[in-house]
Design a protein around this motif. Structure first.
Motif, PDB file in Angstrom:
ATOM      1  N   VAL A   1      29.641  59.663  31.400  1.00  0.00           N
ATOM      2  CA  VAL A   1      30.187  58.431  31.972  1.00  0.00           C
ATOM      3  C   VAL A   1      29.036  57.510  32.370  1.00  0.00           C
ATOM      4  N   SER A   2      29.008  56.326  31.786  1.00  0.00           N
ATOM      5  CA  SER A   2      27.980  55.335  32.102  1.00  0.00           C
ATOM      6  C   SER A   2      28.643  53.981  32.324  1.00  0.00           C
ATOM      7  N   PHE A   3      28.344  53.352  33.436  1.00  0.00           N
ATOM      8  CA  PHE A   3      28.847  52.007  33.706  1.00  0.00           C
ATOM      9  C   PHE A   3      28.061  51.411  34.863  1.00  0.00           C
ATOM     10  N   THR A   4      28.222  50.120  35.049  1.00  0.00           N
ATOM     11  CA  THR A   4      27.576  49.399  36.142  1.00  0.00           C
ATOM     12  C   THR A   4      28.608  48.550  36.857  1.00  0.00           C
ATOM     13  N   LEU A   5      28.603  48.580  38.186  1.00  0.00           N
ATOM     14  CA  LEU A   5      29.460  47.718  38.990  1.00  0.00           C
ATOM     15  C   LEU A   5      28.597  46.663  39.671  1.00  0.00           C
ATOM     16  N   LYS A   6      28.982  45.418  39.508  1.00  0.00           N
ATOM     17  CA  LYS A   6      28.251  44.309  40.096  1.00  0.00           C
ATOM     18  C   LYS A   6      28.680  44.097  41.550  1.00  0.00           C
ATOM     19  N   SER A   7      27.725  43.807  42.398  1.00  0.00           N
ATOM     20  CA  SER A   7      28.013  43.534  43.802  1.00  0.00           C
ATOM     21  C   SER A   7      28.951  42.343  43.924  1.00  0.00           C
TER      22      SER A   7
ATOM     23  N   PRO B   1      18.140  62.493  51.090  1.00  0.00           N
ATOM     24  CA  PRO B   1      18.105  63.633  52.010  1.00  0.00           C
ATOM     25  C   PRO B   1      19.407  63.706  52.806  1.00  0.00           C
ATOM     26  N   ARG B   2      19.770  64.905  53.212  1.00  0.00           N
ATOM     27  CA  ARG B   2      21.052  65.127  53.874  1.00  0.00           C
ATOM     28  C   ARG B   2      21.244  64.241  55.103  1.00  0.00           C
ATOM     29  N   GLN B   3      20.167  63.986  55.852  1.00  0.00           N
ATOM     30  CA  GLN B   3      20.294  63.221  57.089  1.00  0.00           C
ATOM     31  C   GLN B   3      20.639  61.749  56.850  1.00  0.00           C
ATOM     32  N   ARG B   4      20.435  61.281  55.625  1.00  0.00           N
ATOM     33  CA  ARG B   4      20.736  59.886  55.318  1.00  0.00           C
ATOM     34  C   ARG B   4      22.161  59.696  54.800  1.00  0.00           C
ATOM     35  N   LEU B   5      22.821  60.760  54.428  1.00  0.00           N
ATOM     36  CA  LEU B   5      24.147  60.650  53.830  1.00  0.00           C
ATOM     37  C   LEU B   5      25.183  60.003  54.764  1.00  0.00           C
ATOM     38  N   PRO B   6      25.262  60.382  56.063  1.00  0.00           N
ATOM     39  CA  PRO B   6      26.265  59.737  56.922  1.00  0.00           C
ATOM     40  C   PRO B   6      26.128  58.219  56.979  1.00  0.00           C
ATOM     41  N   GLY B   7      24.905  57.720  57.092  1.00  0.00           N
ATOM     42  CA  GLY B   7      24.689  56.279  57.125  1.00  0.00           C
ATOM     43  C   GLY B   7      25.064  55.623  55.819  1.00  0.00           C
ATOM     44  N   PHE B   8      24.803  56.309  54.732  1.00  0.00           N
ATOM     45  CA  PHE B   8      25.154  55.800  53.411  1.00  0.00           C
ATOM     46  C   PHE B   8      26.664  55.712  53.269  1.00  0.00           C
ATOM     47  N   ARG B   9      27.353  56.762  53.713  1.00  0.00           N
ATOM     48  CA  ARG B   9      28.815  56.792  53.583  1.00  0.00           C
ATOM     49  C   ARG B   9      29.488  55.732  54.446  1.00  0.00           C
ATOM     50  N   ARG B  10      28.852  55.348  55.548  1.00  0.00           N
ATOM     51  CA  ARG B  10      29.445  54.310  56.393  1.00  0.00           C
ATOM     52  C   ARG B  10      29.461  52.947  55.702  1.00  0.00           C
ATOM     53  N   ARG B  11      28.717  52.815  54.636  1.00  0.00           N
ATOM     54  CA  ARG B  11      28.718  51.565  53.876  1.00  0.00           C
ATOM     55  C   ARG B  11      29.854  51.529  52.855  1.00  0.00           C
ATOM     56  N   ILE B  12      30.609  52.627  52.790  1.00  0.00           N
ATOM     57  CA  ILE B  12      31.688  52.769  51.811  1.00  0.00           C
ATOM     58  C   ILE B  12      33.011  52.991  52.540  1.00  0.00           C
TER      59      ILE B  12
ATOM     60  N   ALA C   1      35.837  47.852  58.946  1.00  0.00           N
ATOM     61  CA  ALA C   1      34.388  47.672  59.150  1.00  0.00           C
ATOM     62  C   ALA C   1      33.740  46.830  58.053  1.00  0.00           C
ATOM     63  N   ARG C   2      34.572  46.218  57.197  1.00  0.00           N
ATOM     64  CA  ARG C   2      34.063  45.389  56.102  1.00  0.00           C
ATOM     65  C   ARG C   2      32.959  46.102  55.316  1.00  0.00           C
ATOM     66  N   PRO C   3      33.328  47.196  54.648  1.00  0.00           N
ATOM     67  CA  PRO C   3      32.325  47.980  53.918  1.00  0.00           C
ATOM     68  C   PRO C   3      31.747  47.195  52.745  1.00  0.00           C
ATOM     69  N   GLU C   4      30.584  47.601  52.291  1.00  0.00           N
ATOM     70  CA  GLU C   4      29.971  46.970  51.117  1.00  0.00           C
ATOM     71  C   GLU C   4      30.690  47.374  49.835  1.00  0.00           C
ATOM     72  N   LEU C   5      31.238  48.594  49.839  1.00  0.00           N
ATOM     73  CA  LEU C   5      31.987  49.114  48.695  1.00  0.00           C
ATOM     74  C   LEU C   5      33.281  49.710  49.208  1.00  0.00           C
ATOM     75  N   LEU C   6      34.414  49.282  48.638  1.00  0.00           N
ATOM     76  CA  LEU C   6      35.715  49.838  48.995  1.00  0.00           C
ATOM     77  C   LEU C   6      36.282  50.567  47.786  1.00  0.00           C
ATOM     78  N   VAL C   7      36.655  51.834  47.976  1.00  0.00           N
ATOM     79  CA  VAL C   7      37.209  52.667  46.917  1.00  0.00           C
ATOM     80  C   VAL C   7      38.617  53.071  47.341  1.00  0.00           C
TER      81      VAL C   7
ATOM     82  N   THR D   1      32.616  42.220  49.577  1.00  0.00           N
ATOM     83  CA  THR D   1      32.792  43.646  49.320  1.00  0.00           C
ATOM     84  C   THR D   1      33.143  43.897  47.860  1.00  0.00           C
ATOM     85  N   THR D   2      32.490  44.868  47.254  1.00  0.00           N
ATOM     86  CA  THR D   2      32.855  45.315  45.916  1.00  0.00           C
ATOM     87  C   THR D   2      34.049  46.251  46.037  1.00  0.00           C
TER      88      THR D   2
END
Length: 233
Positions: free
Chosen positions: A24-30, A73-84, A157-163, A191-192
């Motif tokens: 699977v290969s694709f790109t999503l634009k902001s 790294p594992r410690q960065r995952l929670p902050g990353f997920r808060r953007r989604i 929270a107006r995430p950067e990415l909404l799934v 938001t994407t």
């Protein structure tokens, strides 16, 4: 527009079985809006799990917000997920919390002051038509009401990415269009948005929406401006 998501030859295998997703290969634009379609069992939910970091790929590279998600790294995952923001097909509301507190949860996790929480939560309750149900707990709500609370929680929270995985599957057509308009409004703020759906009637409601179709674990069509979904002329 910058790329917010990049999949490069991604494969996903559960256990020792055959691959659920292959190459699977694709790109999503902001700032863009995407519909993800395909038959049941095609791999839509698995693809979304990779997008919101609930699952790691068996192979290939996934880049989110310009970084290799597999190398985080594992410690960065929670902050990353808060953007989604994520709207789950099975809602995943916290049963002992009120509707109000479920919606407020992302803001509290992010450290927002209580004095700044009430207004946006009340606004979300009004938008999804549940102003009078703020004190109700999920077990006392209908499936459609739970779905609306789950959507409000995902977008507050107006995430950067909404799934969103079949976000209109438990509501009537009028509410489905209202919720889609909420996603569109969030998209206009930058938001994407990625919405997995079986409902082809919704696909033309968003101007310039793009569509990805997945079949047998592969993207069968290139991402492009949505013109005519299958079955329509």
């Amino acid at each position: 527009m910058a790329n917010i998501v990049q999949f490069e030859n991604v494969g996903l295998r559960y256990g020792t079985g055959t691959e659920t997703l292959s190459d699977v290969s694709f790109t999503l634009k902001s700032g863009s809006f995407y519909f993800l379609t395909g038959p049941s069992g095609a791999g839509k939910t698995s693809l979304l799990k990779l997008l919101y970091l609930a699952q790691r790929p068996s192979r290939g590279v996934i880049r989110l917000f310009g970084e290799d998600a597999g190398a985080l790294p594992r410690q960065r995952l929670p902050g990353f997920r808060r953007r989604i923001g994520v709207v789950f097909q099975d809602f995943r509301l916290v049963p002992h919390l009120s509707a109000y507190d479920n919606i407020a949860l992302p803001l509290r996790v992010a450290g927002v002051q209580e004095s700044d929480i009430e207004a946006p939560v009340r606004e979300m309750l009004a938008w999804v038509g549940l102003t009078e149900r703020g004190r109700a707990r999920p077990p006392t709500l209908s499936g459609g009401e739970q779905q609306r609370i789950a959507i409000a929680r995902a977008v507050i929270a107006r995430p950067e990415l909404l799934v969103a995985d079949e976000p209109t599957g438990n509501v009537d057509p009028e509410m489905a269009e209202r919720l889609l308009y909420l996603f569109e409004s969030l998209n206009r703020l930058g938001t994407t948005v990625v919405v997995a759906t079986h409902d082809f009637h919704l696909l033309h409601r968003i101007p310039n929406a793009q569509m990805m179709r997945i079949e047998h674990g592969k993207l069968s069509d290139p991402t492009g401006v949505l013109r005519n979904p299958p079955g329509q002329s």
